[in-house]
Motif scaffolding. Sequence first.
Motif, PDB file in Angstrom:
ATOM      1  N   THR A 219      32.471  43.619  40.605  1.00 28.33           N
ATOM      2  CA  THR A 219      32.047  42.985  41.856  1.00 28.33           C
ATOM      3  C   THR A 219      31.666  41.552  41.525  1.00 28.33           C
ATOM      4  N   VAL A 226      29.032  39.205  48.306  1.00 25.47           N
ATOM      5  CA  VAL A 226      30.196  39.719  47.567  1.00 25.47           C
ATOM      6  C   VAL A 226      31.400  38.847  47.902  1.00 25.47           C
ATOM      7  N   GLU A 229      36.163  42.085  44.881  1.00 26.40           N
ATOM      8  CA  GLU A 229      35.906  43.315  44.142  1.00 26.40           C
ATOM      9  C   GLU A 229      37.243  43.926  43.745  1.00 26.40           C
TER      10      GLU A 229
END
Length: 256
Positions: A219, A226, A229
């Motif tokens: 991640t 974020v 990923e």
Amino acid sequence: MSDDFVLETRQLVKEFRGFVAVDHVDLKVRRGHIHALIGPNGAGKTTVFNLLTKFLTPTRGQIHFNGADITYAKPAEIARRGIVRSFQISAVFPHLTALENVRVALQRSLGTSFHFWRSGRSLEVLNARAEALLADVGLSDYRDTVTVEMPYGRKRALEIATTLALEPELMLLDEPTQGMGHEDVDKVAELIKRVSAGRTILMVEHNLSVVSKLADRITVLARGAVLAEGDYATVSQDPKVREAYMGKSDDAAGGH
């Protein structure tokens, strides 16, 4: 939450006086995987770790471990449930031997946690297990060495042994190779791979070469959110990731 995932965060937010350090982070750590959390300085990686181990309380969002909501659990409860964190700075007792350090960690199994005044003899029952853990991390030769006299990389191996003594279901490793030369980095990476068998590991790691060798899933955080990923091949080719590591696109492609 699926049984496949040992840890899950949902829309996790941490604000400090209006500054958003962690911004709606959804993290799913699959059981038995090594999951790496990476990102440039200030991305929020250590803040996420502090939220998971309850050194900080989330502003909003939830944290689930094995399906149970642990968002507001106390640090001691987190450790009892099987989430154990190894710190960025070596967290072993410098004036104890390697064996004594592991024995202190094992005292929990006797229900005599950190009773330094107990006689040494009562701890001898722990020697066999302590020696086995030292062997697991390649430190049998350092059994009677005072920790302050051990090389830096070996101290980190000892720290992993003391973490393993607590029988974690989920190990959180915070920058395990920080400050190491190449040789130690390779040794510690090998060690992490070895001790990951039958365990789940979530690691913050700046060395992308180590991440590429170890991580099943990655991640990438940037500015608390974020960014991407996936496996290493996927995230290292992501233009957004390369841009986040500005001037470090070689890093994102697999350098140190």
